[in-house]
Scaffold this motif. Structure first.
Motif, PDB file in Angstrom:
ATOM      1  N   ARG A   1      17.130 -10.878   0.071  1.00  0.00           N
ATOM      2  CA  ARG A   1      18.122 -11.882  -0.345  1.00  0.00           C
ATOM      3  C   ARG A   1      18.995 -11.401  -1.492  1.00  0.00           C
ATOM      4  O   ARG A   1      19.848 -12.139  -1.981  1.00  0.00           O
ATOM      5  CB  ARG A   1      17.408 -13.170  -0.761  1.00  0.00           C
ATOM      6  CG  ARG A   1      16.681 -13.885   0.368  1.00  0.00           C
ATOM      7  CD  ARG A   1      16.224 -15.264  -0.082  1.00  0.00           C
ATOM      8  NE  ARG A   1      15.314 -15.188  -1.218  1.00  0.00           N
ATOM      9  CZ  ARG A   1      13.987 -15.146  -1.130  1.00  0.00           C
ATOM     10  NH1 ARG A   1      13.403 -15.142   0.081  1.00  0.00           N
ATOM     11  NH2 ARG A   1      13.221 -15.094  -2.207  1.00  0.00           N
ATOM     12  N   GLY A   2      18.758 -10.196  -1.973  1.00  0.00           N
ATOM     13  CA  GLY A   2      19.531  -9.680  -3.091  1.00  0.00           C
ATOM     14  C   GLY A   2      19.056 -10.175  -4.434  1.00  0.00           C
ATOM     15  O   GLY A   2      19.787 -10.100  -5.426  1.00  0.00           O
ATOM     16  N   GLU A   3      17.812 -10.664  -4.481  1.00  0.00           N
ATOM     17  CA  GLU A   3      17.251 -11.190  -5.726  1.00  0.00           C
ATOM     18  C   GLU A   3      16.361 -10.150  -6.399  1.00  0.00           C
ATOM     19  O   GLU A   3      16.031  -9.102  -5.824  1.00  0.00           O
ATOM     20  CB  GLU A   3      16.462 -12.473  -5.432  1.00  0.00           C
ATOM     21  CG  GLU A   3      17.307 -13.574  -4.829  1.00  0.00           C
ATOM     22  CD  GLU A   3      16.490 -14.749  -4.337  1.00  0.00           C
ATOM     23  OE1 GLU A   3      17.096 -15.716  -3.832  1.00  0.00           O
ATOM     24  OE2 GLU A   3      15.244 -14.703  -4.452  1.00  0.00           O
ATOM     25  N   THR A   4      15.936 -10.449  -7.619  1.00  0.00           N
ATOM     26  CA  THR A   4      15.086  -9.535  -8.377  1.00  0.00           C
ATOM     27  C   THR A   4      13.636  -9.704  -7.968  1.00  0.00           C
ATOM     28  O   THR A   4      13.130 -10.827  -7.887  1.00  0.00           O
ATOM     29  CB  THR A   4      15.224  -9.809  -9.884  1.00  0.00           C
ATOM     30  OG1 THR A   4      16.588  -9.619 -10.266  1.00  0.00           O
ATOM     31  CG2 THR A   4      14.345  -8.869 -10.690  1.00  0.00           C
ATOM     32  N   ALA A   5      12.955  -8.611  -7.710  1.00  0.00           N
ATOM     33  CA  ALA A   5      11.537  -8.659  -7.362  1.00  0.00           C
ATOM     34  C   ALA A   5      10.717  -9.090  -8.571  1.00  0.00           C
ATOM     35  O   ALA A   5      11.083  -8.839  -9.725  1.00  0.00           O
ATOM     36  CB  ALA A   5      11.074  -7.286  -6.877  1.00  0.00           C
ATOM     37  N   ALA A   6       9.593  -9.732  -8.286  1.00  0.00           N
ATOM     38  CA  ALA A   6       8.700 -10.183  -9.361  1.00  0.00           C
ATOM     39  C   ALA A   6       7.850  -9.031  -9.871  1.00  0.00           C
ATOM     40  O   ALA A   6       7.589  -8.058  -9.157  1.00  0.00           O
ATOM     41  CB  ALA A   6       7.806 -11.308  -8.849  1.00  0.00           C
TER      42      ALA A   6
ATOM     43  N   CYS B   1      14.391   9.756  -0.812  1.00  0.00           N
ATOM     44  CA  CYS B   1      14.717   8.411  -0.311  1.00  0.00           C
ATOM     45  C   CYS B   1      15.847   7.835  -1.164  1.00  0.00           C
ATOM     46  O   CYS B   1      15.604   7.138  -2.162  1.00  0.00           O
ATOM     47  CB  CYS B   1      13.496   7.518  -0.340  1.00  0.00           C
ATOM     48  SG  CYS B   1      12.133   8.103   0.697  1.00  0.00           S
ATOM     49  N   THR B   2      17.061   8.112  -0.777  1.00  0.00           N
ATOM     50  CA  THR B   2      18.225   7.791  -1.611  1.00  0.00           C
ATOM     51  C   THR B   2      18.679   6.346  -1.503  1.00  0.00           C
ATOM     52  O   THR B   2      19.534   5.912  -2.274  1.00  0.00           O
ATOM     53  CB  THR B   2      19.394   8.709  -1.237  1.00  0.00           C
ATOM     54  OG1 THR B   2      19.702   8.529   0.152  1.00  0.00           O
ATOM     55  CG2 THR B   2      19.039  10.171  -1.502  1.00  0.00           C
ATOM     56  N   GLN B   3      18.113   5.578  -0.559  1.00  0.00           N
ATOM     57  CA  GLN B   3      18.553   4.203  -0.379  1.00  0.00           C
ATOM     58  C   GLN B   3      17.530   3.174  -0.869  1.00  0.00           C
ATOM     59  O   GLN B   3      17.675   1.974  -0.619  1.00  0.00           O
ATOM     60  CB  GLN B   3      18.875   3.951   1.102  1.00  0.00           C
ATOM     61  CG  GLN B   3      19.994   4.829   1.634  1.00  0.00           C
ATOM     62  CD  GLN B   3      20.327   4.514   3.084  1.00  0.00           C
ATOM     63  OE1 GLN B   3      20.267   3.366   3.519  1.00  0.00           O
ATOM     64  NE2 GLN B   3      20.684   5.549   3.844  1.00  0.00           N
ATOM     65  N   LEU B   4      16.518   3.637  -1.575  1.00  0.00           N
ATOM     66  CA  LEU B   4      15.466   2.727  -2.023  1.00  0.00           C
ATOM     67  C   LEU B   4      16.011   1.630  -2.936  1.00  0.00           C
ATOM     68  O   LEU B   4      16.791   1.894  -3.854  1.00  0.00           O
ATOM     69  CB  LEU B   4      14.374   3.504  -2.772  1.00  0.00           C
ATOM     70  CG  LEU B   4      13.343   4.274  -1.951  1.00  0.00           C
ATOM     71  CD1 LEU B   4      12.370   4.985  -2.873  1.00  0.00           C
ATOM     72  CD2 LEU B   4      12.604   3.351  -0.995  1.00  0.00           C
ATOM     73  N   ARG B   5      15.547   0.419  -2.700  1.00  0.00           N
ATOM     74  CA  ARG B   5      15.904  -0.720  -3.540  1.00  0.00           C
ATOM     75  C   ARG B   5      14.714  -1.256  -4.321  1.00  0.00           C
ATOM     76  O   ARG B   5      14.868  -2.053  -5.237  1.00  0.00           O
ATOM     77  CB  ARG B   5      16.506  -1.824  -2.668  1.00  0.00           C
ATOM     78  CG  ARG B   5      17.807  -1.390  -1.989  1.00  0.00           C
ATOM     79  CD  ARG B   5      18.151  -2.231  -0.781  1.00  0.00           C
ATOM     80  NE  ARG B   5      18.398  -3.627  -1.128  1.00  0.00           N
ATOM     81  CZ  ARG B   5      18.623  -4.581  -0.212  1.00  0.00           C
ATOM     82  NH1 ARG B   5      18.623  -4.279   1.087  1.00  0.00           N
ATOM     83  NH2 ARG B   5      18.836  -5.821  -0.592  1.00  0.00           N
ATOM     84  N   LEU B   6      13.503  -0.812  -3.935  1.00  0.00           N
ATOM     85  CA  LEU B   6      12.291  -1.251  -4.623  1.00  0.00           C
ATOM     86  C   LEU B   6      11.151  -0.312  -4.267  1.00  0.00           C
ATOM     87  O   LEU B   6      11.011   0.106  -3.119  1.00  0.00           O
ATOM     88  CB  LEU B   6      11.910  -2.679  -4.214  1.00  0.00           C
ATOM     89  CG  LEU B   6      10.602  -3.230  -4.815  1.00  0.00           C
ATOM     90  CD1 LEU B   6      10.761  -3.459  -6.323  1.00  0.00           C
ATOM     91  CD2 LEU B   6      10.167  -4.516  -4.120  1.00  0.00           C
ATOM     92  N   ILE B   7      10.332   0.002  -5.285  1.00  0.00           N
ATOM     93  CA  ILE B   7       9.050   0.666  -5.073  1.00  0.00           C
ATOM     94  C   ILE B   7       7.978  -0.347  -5.439  1.00  0.00           C
ATOM     95  O   ILE B   7       7.873  -0.761  -6.599  1.00  0.00           O
ATOM     96  CB  ILE B   7       8.909   1.939  -5.930  1.00  0.00           C
ATOM     97  CG1 ILE B   7       9.999   2.952  -5.567  1.00  0.00           C
ATOM     98  CG2 ILE B   7       7.528   2.555  -5.745  1.00  0.00           C
ATOM     99  CD1 ILE B   7      10.083   4.132  -6.523  1.00  0.00           C
ATOM    100  N   GLN B   8       7.214  -0.781  -4.449  1.00  0.00           N
ATOM    101  CA  GLN B   8       6.178  -1.793  -4.658  1.00  0.00           C
ATOM    102  C   GLN B   8       4.812  -1.126  -4.670  1.00  0.00           C
ATOM    103  O   GLN B   8       4.372  -0.542  -3.689  1.00  0.00           O
ATOM    104  CB  GLN B   8       6.227  -2.840  -3.539  1.00  0.00           C
ATOM    105  CG  GLN B   8       5.064  -3.815  -3.519  1.00  0.00           C
ATOM    106  CD  GLN B   8       5.097  -4.784  -4.695  1.00  0.00           C
ATOM    107  OE1 GLN B   8       6.051  -5.537  -4.853  1.00  0.00           O
ATOM    108  NE2 GLN B   8       4.054  -4.765  -5.512  1.00  0.00           N
TER     109      GLN B   8
ATOM    110  N   VAL C   1       6.532 -11.507  -0.457  1.00  0.00           N
ATOM    111  CA  VAL C   1       7.431 -12.289  -1.318  1.00  0.00           C
ATOM    112  C   VAL C   1       8.474 -11.378  -1.962  1.00  0.00           C
ATOM    113  O   VAL C   1       9.664 -11.720  -2.024  1.00  0.00           O
ATOM    114  CB  VAL C   1       6.616 -13.051  -2.391  1.00  0.00           C
ATOM    115  CG1 VAL C   1       7.535 -13.617  -3.466  1.00  0.00           C
ATOM    116  CG2 VAL C   1       5.819 -14.173  -1.749  1.00  0.00           C
ATOM    117  N   ASN C   2       8.053 -10.218  -2.427  1.00  0.00           N
ATOM    118  CA  ASN C   2       8.998  -9.300  -3.067  1.00  0.00           C
ATOM    119  C   ASN C   2       9.970  -8.691  -2.061  1.00  0.00           C
ATOM    120  O   ASN C   2      11.150  -8.487  -2.366  1.00  0.00           O
ATOM    121  CB  ASN C   2       8.251  -8.202  -3.826  1.00  0.00           C
ATOM    122  CG  ASN C   2       8.062  -8.550  -5.294  1.00  0.00           C
ATOM    123  OD1 ASN C   2       8.577  -9.561  -5.770  1.00  0.00           O
ATOM    124  ND2 ASN C   2       7.337  -7.712  -6.011  1.00  0.00           N
TER     125      ASN C   2
END
Length: 315
Positions: free
Chosen positions: A301-306, A62-69, A294-295
């Motif tokens: 929005r391009g913000e940092t996840a909590a 998964c080369t486009q991942l922006r977050l692993i929750q 929320v995350n």
């Protein structure tokens, strides 16, 4: 957004999570590996992965991942997967309802040790009518190990019940109204001053096997141990020696090296052990789904996840 649902659960539990998450984020494109396959182009294009007990390697492509929750509070198993993309942030689950549930279980355990509930249960089995000495709550010193969200909530809950609560963490933490100490040099004194020790530490290289023969000997003789964190924090054979010798009076254990606990394990039958089946604080699907939402919106929005994980610290 494409969201990979990498949740290795069975039957109704998996279906309940899918329903809760897709209800919370109905406009996103949820990818079920049972339908998509983990080698499909759509899976590899996932923007976010929502995971619980994922098999190692499933997110490597998964080369486009922006977050692993993560859906779990503990991320030690997740971090053990060397194939996870190093540049992708990981967020752990900080569920306010789970924090409250953990504090409730810790309060039950401390109250039961303080008010001799386990001793009375043993007397009941033997039809003995014998009142035991009773301390006031403010005469019972309770040490909470780990002052993250769960530890803070637990320490404050116990203080509200009147116990003399202190907290310890590897790094300095302030909790309003709670005496705290930090650093490994301070731990022996903290352990030795407590009648009950509640463990809520994350599992890291530093805390694995923390309660070994040496640490257990540092605890006050006749103290109680409440382990609600990870089974690997406790060296089981050393705990048995401490219980059999009277160094510890009782252990309340929710987590174990091997789960489910084998039916032949001595903990099932030990008179000084009370066990739960890793159920001290179960994730609430409704509040947890809201945390995930929320995350996801923050990433959108391009913000940092909590609640991002510091991989160097292991939590």
């Amino acid at each position: 957004m494409k969201i990979a649902f990498d949740v290795r659960l069975e039957g109704a539990e998996r279906a309940d999570w899918w329903r809760a998450l897709t209800d919370a984020l109905p406009d996103d494109d949820w990818l079920d590996p049972a339908v998509e396959g983990t080698q499909s182009a759509r899976w590899r294009e996932a923007d976010i992965a929502v995971v619980a007990n994922p098999l190692p390697g499933r997110l490597a492509g998964c080369t486009q991942l922006r977050l692993i929750q993560s859906l779990w509070a503990g991320v030690d198993r997740l971090l053990a997967d060397a194939t996870l993309p190093a540049s992708v942030p990981i967020a752990r689950m900080v569920d306010p309802m789970m924090n409250r549930a953990m504090a409730e279980t810790a309060a039950w355990a401390v109250l039961s040790l303080h008010r001799r509930a386990f001793d009375y249960a043993a007397q009941q089995r033997q039809t003995q009518w014998r009142p035991l000495p009773q301390k006031r709550a403010d005469e019972v010193a309770v040490l909470v190990l780990g002052l993250g969200q769960m530890g803070r909530t637990t320490a404050l809950q116990l203080a509200a019940l009147g116990y003399r609560v202190s907290g310890w963490s590897a790094r300095a933490q302030d909790v309003a109204g709670i005496a705290t100490s930090a650093g490994w040099a301070a731990l022996p004194a903290a352990l030795g001053a407590a009648d009950v020790v509640v463990n809520l530490l994350p599992l890291t290289d530093d805390t694995r096997g923390l309660f070994d023969r040496t640490r257990l000997a540092q605890m006050r003789q006749g103290a109680g141990l409440v382990n609600l964190a990870r089974g690997a924090h406790v060296v089981e054979k050393d705990l048995l020696v401490a219980l059999n010798s009277g160094q510890l009076a009782h252990a309340v254990l929710d987590v174990f090296d091997t789960e489910p606990l084998p039916s032949t394990h001595v903990f099932w039958f030990h008179p000084r052990v009370t066990l739960w089946p890793h159920a001290a604080a179960q994730t609430d699907l409704r509040s947890a789904a809201a945390v995930v939402a929320v995350n996801v919106e923050a990433v959108r929005r391009g913000e940092t996840a909590a609640h991002r994980v510091d991989r160097s610290r292991g939590y």
